[in-house]
Write a protein that holds these residues in place. Structure first.
Motif, PDB file in Angstrom:
ATOM      1  N   SER A 137      41.515  70.381  23.077  1.00  0.00           N
ATOM      2  CA  SER A 137      41.467  70.852  24.272  1.00  0.00           C
ATOM      3  C   SER A 137      42.746  71.609  24.771  1.00  0.00           C
ATOM      4  O   SER A 137      43.803  71.031  23.972  1.00  0.00           O
ATOM      5  CB  SER A 137      41.031  69.741  25.232  1.00  0.00           C
ATOM      6  N   THR A 138      42.577  72.466  25.576  1.00  0.00           N
ATOM      7  CA  THR A 138      43.761  73.065  26.271  1.00  0.00           C
ATOM      8  C   THR A 138      44.857  71.681  26.955  1.00  0.00           C
ATOM      9  O   THR A 138      45.841  71.512  27.090  1.00  0.00           O
ATOM     10  CB  THR A 138      43.723  73.845  27.421  1.00  0.00           C
ATOM     11  N   ALA A 139      44.011  70.471  27.238  1.00  0.00           N
ATOM     12  CA  ALA A 139      44.568  69.200  27.575  1.00  0.00           C
ATOM     13  C   ALA A 139      45.507  68.704  26.644  1.00  0.00           C
ATOM     14  O   ALA A 139      46.219  67.666  26.955  1.00  0.00           O
ATOM     15  CB  ALA A 139      43.373  68.325  28.217  1.00  0.00           C
ATOM     16  N   GLY A 140      45.359  69.025  25.359  1.00  0.00           N
ATOM     17  CA  GLY A 140      46.333  68.545  24.333  1.00  0.00           C
ATOM     18  C   GLY A 140      47.356  69.092  24.213  1.00  0.00           C
ATOM     19  O   GLY A 140      48.491  68.710  23.478  1.00  0.00           O
ATOM     20  N   VAL A 141      47.773  70.394  25.098  1.00  0.00           N
ATOM     21  CA  VAL A 141      49.118  70.913  24.968  1.00  0.00           C
ATOM     22  C   VAL A 141      49.812  71.095  26.337  1.00  0.00           C
ATOM     23  O   VAL A 141      51.069  71.425  26.399  1.00  0.00           O
ATOM     24  CB  VAL A 141      49.044  72.584  24.329  1.00  0.00           C
ATOM     25  N   LYS A 142      48.911  70.812  27.646  1.00  0.00           N
ATOM     26  CA  LYS A 142      49.639  70.581  28.828  1.00  0.00           C
ATOM     27  C   LYS A 142      48.921  69.649  29.589  1.00  0.00           C
ATOM     28  O   LYS A 142      47.980  69.081  29.155  1.00  0.00           O
ATOM     29  CB  LYS A 142      49.132  72.173  29.502  1.00  0.00           C
ATOM     30  N   GLY A 143      49.205  69.458  30.757  1.00  0.00           N
ATOM     31  CA  GLY A 143      48.965  68.398  31.500  1.00  0.00           C
ATOM     32  C   GLY A 143      47.813  68.944  32.464  1.00  0.00           C
ATOM     33  O   GLY A 143      47.822  69.971  33.350  1.00  0.00           O
ATOM     34  N   TYR A 144      46.750  67.776  33.076  1.00  0.00           N
ATOM     35  CA  TYR A 144      45.806  68.286  34.020  1.00  0.00           C
ATOM     36  C   TYR A 144      45.917  67.003  34.813  1.00  0.00           C
ATOM     37  O   TYR A 144      45.895  65.936  34.494  1.00  0.00           O
ATOM     38  CB  TYR A 144      44.603  68.599  33.666  1.00  0.00           C
ATOM     39  N   VAL A 225      33.920  79.181  20.638  1.00  0.00           N
ATOM     40  CA  VAL A 225      34.562  78.052  20.112  1.00  0.00           C
ATOM     41  C   VAL A 225      34.066  77.715  18.863  1.00  0.00           C
ATOM     42  O   VAL A 225      35.004  77.601  17.696  1.00  0.00           O
ATOM     43  CB  VAL A 225      34.556  76.450  20.737  1.00  0.00           C
ATOM     44  N   ALA A 226      33.009  77.765  18.607  1.00  0.00           N
ATOM     45  CA  ALA A 226      32.404  77.717  17.117  1.00  0.00           C
ATOM     46  C   ALA A 226      33.179  78.845  16.195  1.00  0.00           C
ATOM     47  O   ALA A 226      33.018  78.334  14.919  1.00  0.00           O
ATOM     48  CB  ALA A 226      30.945  77.909  17.288  1.00  0.00           C
ATOM     49  N   GLU A 227      33.024  80.035  16.552  1.00  0.00           N
ATOM     50  CA  GLU A 227      33.660  80.890  15.795  1.00  0.00           C
ATOM     51  C   GLU A 227      35.148  80.518  15.167  1.00  0.00           C
ATOM     52  O   GLU A 227      35.424  80.933  14.014  1.00  0.00           O
ATOM     53  CB  GLU A 227      33.574  82.486  16.610  1.00  0.00           C
ATOM     54  N   ALA A 228      35.784  80.340  16.238  1.00  0.00           N
ATOM     55  CA  ALA A 228      37.169  79.635  15.841  1.00  0.00           C
ATOM     56  C   ALA A 228      37.390  78.387  14.852  1.00  0.00           C
ATOM     57  O   ALA A 228      37.930  78.427  13.639  1.00  0.00           O
ATOM     58  CB  ALA A 228      37.990  79.247  17.159  1.00  0.00           C
ATOM     59  N   VAL A 229      36.301  77.578  14.936  1.00  0.00           N
ATOM     60  CA  VAL A 229      36.197  76.452  13.893  1.00  0.00           C
ATOM     61  C   VAL A 229      35.819  77.089  12.736  1.00  0.00           C
ATOM     62  O   VAL A 229      36.243  76.707  11.718  1.00  0.00           O
ATOM     63  CB  VAL A 229      35.205  75.457  14.274  1.00  0.00           C
ATOM     64  N   LEU A 230      34.836  77.940  12.608  1.00  0.00           N
ATOM     65  CA  LEU A 230      34.303  78.504  11.504  1.00  0.00           C
ATOM     66  C   LEU A 230      35.324  79.185  10.765  1.00  0.00           C
ATOM     67  O   LEU A 230      35.482  79.205   9.328  1.00  0.00           O
ATOM     68  CB  LEU A 230      33.025  79.560  11.772  1.00  0.00           C
ATOM     69  N   TRP A 231      36.185  79.927  11.132  1.00  0.00           N
ATOM     70  CA  TRP A 231      37.235  80.574  10.735  1.00  0.00           C
ATOM     71  C   TRP A 231      38.248  79.749   9.653  1.00  0.00           C
ATOM     72  O   TRP A 231      38.637  79.940   8.857  1.00  0.00           O
ATOM     73  CB  TRP A 231      38.158  81.504  11.642  1.00  0.00           C
ATOM     74  N   LEU A 232      38.556  78.669  10.648  1.00  0.00           N
ATOM     75  CA  LEU A 232      39.390  77.525  10.041  1.00  0.00           C
ATOM     76  C   LEU A 232      39.020  76.986   8.907  1.00  0.00           C
ATOM     77  O   LEU A 232      39.489  76.293   8.079  1.00  0.00           O
ATOM     78  CB  LEU A 232      39.860  76.754  10.840  1.00  0.00           C
ATOM     79  N   CYS A 233      37.474  77.016   8.733  1.00  0.00           N
ATOM     80  CA  CYS A 233      36.703  76.409   7.801  1.00  0.00           C
ATOM     81  C   CYS A 233      36.583  77.278   6.482  1.00  0.00           C
ATOM     82  O   CYS A 233      36.425  76.800   5.480  1.00  0.00           O
ATOM     83  CB  CYS A 233      35.525  75.864   8.063  1.00  0.00           C
ATOM     84  N   ALA A 244      47.145  74.372  16.548  1.00  0.00           N
ATOM     85  CA  ALA A 244      46.375  74.210  17.548  1.00  0.00           C
ATOM     86  C   ALA A 244      45.828  75.740  18.080  1.00  0.00           C
ATOM     87  O   ALA A 244      46.783  76.384  18.746  1.00  0.00           O
ATOM     88  CB  ALA A 244      47.083  73.398  18.757  1.00  0.00           C
ATOM     89  N   VAL A 245      44.726  76.043  17.870  1.00  0.00           N
ATOM     90  CA  VAL A 245      44.305  77.462  18.205  1.00  0.00           C
ATOM     91  C   VAL A 245      43.540  77.197  19.461  1.00  0.00           C
ATOM     92  O   VAL A 245      42.343  76.567  19.717  1.00  0.00           O
ATOM     93  CB  VAL A 245      43.370  77.703  17.009  1.00  0.00           C
ATOM     94  N   MET A 246      44.327  78.264  20.283  1.00  0.00           N
ATOM     95  CA  MET A 246      43.680  78.268  21.802  1.00  0.00           C
ATOM     96  C   MET A 246      42.371  79.044  21.767  1.00  0.00           C
ATOM     97  O   MET A 246      42.643  80.379  21.382  1.00  0.00           O
ATOM     98  CB  MET A 246      44.786  78.692  22.613  1.00  0.00           C
ATOM     99  N   VAL A 247      41.460  78.479  22.491  1.00  0.00           N
ATOM    100  CA  VAL A 247      40.414  79.514  22.980  1.00  0.00           C
ATOM    101  C   VAL A 247      40.061  79.171  24.390  1.00  0.00           C
ATOM    102  O   VAL A 247      39.368  78.538  24.884  1.00  0.00           O
ATOM    103  CB  VAL A 247      39.080  79.071  22.154  1.00  0.00           C
ATOM    104  N   ALA A 248      41.032  79.996  25.182  1.00  0.00           N
ATOM    105  CA  ALA A 248      41.160  79.798  26.537  1.00  0.00           C
ATOM    106  C   ALA A 248      41.367  80.907  27.634  1.00  0.00           C
ATOM    107  O   ALA A 248      41.677  80.969  28.593  1.00  0.00           O
ATOM    108  CB  ALA A 248      42.355  78.875  26.931  1.00  0.00           C
ATOM    109  N   GLY A 249      40.836  81.831  27.124  1.00  0.00           N
ATOM    110  CA  GLY A 249      40.939  83.042  27.755  1.00  0.00           C
ATOM    111  C   GLY A 249      42.190  83.706  28.357  1.00  0.00           C
ATOM    112  O   GLY A 249      42.543  84.277  29.488  1.00  0.00           O
TER     113      GLY A 249
END
Length: 253
Positions: A137-144, A225-233, A244-249
């Motif tokens: 999650s973006t929460a893995g690189v910043k705080g909420y 998100v699924a397309e980013a996962v697919l690419w890494l596979c 840590a690949v961001m998919v967050a606009g």
């Protein structure tokens, strides 16, 4: 069919991002095993994927994970791809977070990664192009605010991927995290309902409170998100590891 014949295990594959990932991998020819606690949801997803099977298991229980992965291996052969997607996202002010709530979040979002990665590791190291992709999650690189256990667990998830990427850099195994922003899933739906209940705001206002983090002013779609996962596979992504690949606009980290 770039993943033709490869066996992919997806945890939390019954809905939302997990179901979208399962579909994306299946579209490229992967043989799917969906792992999770909710058999009905997993079977509903598997029904639309040729040859997909379900292994019901609580991913926080190491013995259950070992049994599920052994059954998956017997059914579809050695595991080439592991997608760690199962997760929870409770919300509460930090002062009101109980020890039980903290422990549950860590068990699902972090301990389960340890169990699943270790259970699949022998196969992944034998595979020509082993892949571990963790949905963080973006929460893995910043705080909420109001999500301290979730933020801490997702930081840990990214840290684990970076550790594995370094340790196994000279093998064919890669380990990466995909970090979605607020995504149109049941978890975000629950967050919107929680905001409504606690603040009296409308669903539209509550949704806007979450989408404000995204410069595009929208929720991410699970398929993105699924397309980013697919690419890494894919075999061609062998040089991408420890990321840590961001998919967050365009959300600022």
């Amino acid at each position: 069919m770039r993943l033709e014949g490869l066996h992919a295990v997806v945890t939390g594959g019954g809905s939302g991002i997990g179901a979208a990932i399962a579909q994306a991998l299946a579209n490229e020819g992967a043989r799917l095993t969906l792992v999770g606690r909710r058999r009905d949801a997993l079977e509903a997803t598997a029904a639309g994927l040729a040859g997909a099977v379900v292994a019901q298991a609580d991913v926080t229980d190491r013995a259950a994970v070992d049994r599920a992965f052994a059954w998956a291996r017997d059914t579809h052969g050695p595991i080439s791809i592991l997608v760690n997607n199962a997760g929870i996202a409770p919300s509460a002010p930090f002062a009101k977070v109980t020890a039980d709530a903290w422990r549950e979040t860590m068990a699902v979002n972090l301990d389960a990664l340890f169990h699943c990665c270790q259970a699949a590791l022998p196969d992944l190291l034998e595979a020509p192009a082993g892949r571990i992709v963790t949905v963080a999650s973006t929460a893995g690189v910043k705080g909420y605010g109001y999500t301290a256990p979730y933020v801490a667990s997702k930081h840990g998830a990214i840290g684990l991927m970076r550790a594995l990427a370094t340790e196994f850099a000279t093998t064919g195994l890669t380990a990466n995290a995909v970090c979605p922003g607020f995504t149109d899933t049941d978890i975000v739906g629950d967050a919107i309902a929680n905001i409504q209940a606690k603040t009296g705001r409308s669903a539209e206002d509550a949704r806007a409170q979450l989408t404000r983090f995204n410069p595009q002013k929208r929720l991410i779609e699970p398929s993105e998100v699924a397309e980013a996962v697919l690419w890494l596979c894919l075999p061609a992504s062998r040089s991408v590891t420890g990321q840590a690949v961001m998919v967050a606009g365009g959300e600022v980290m």
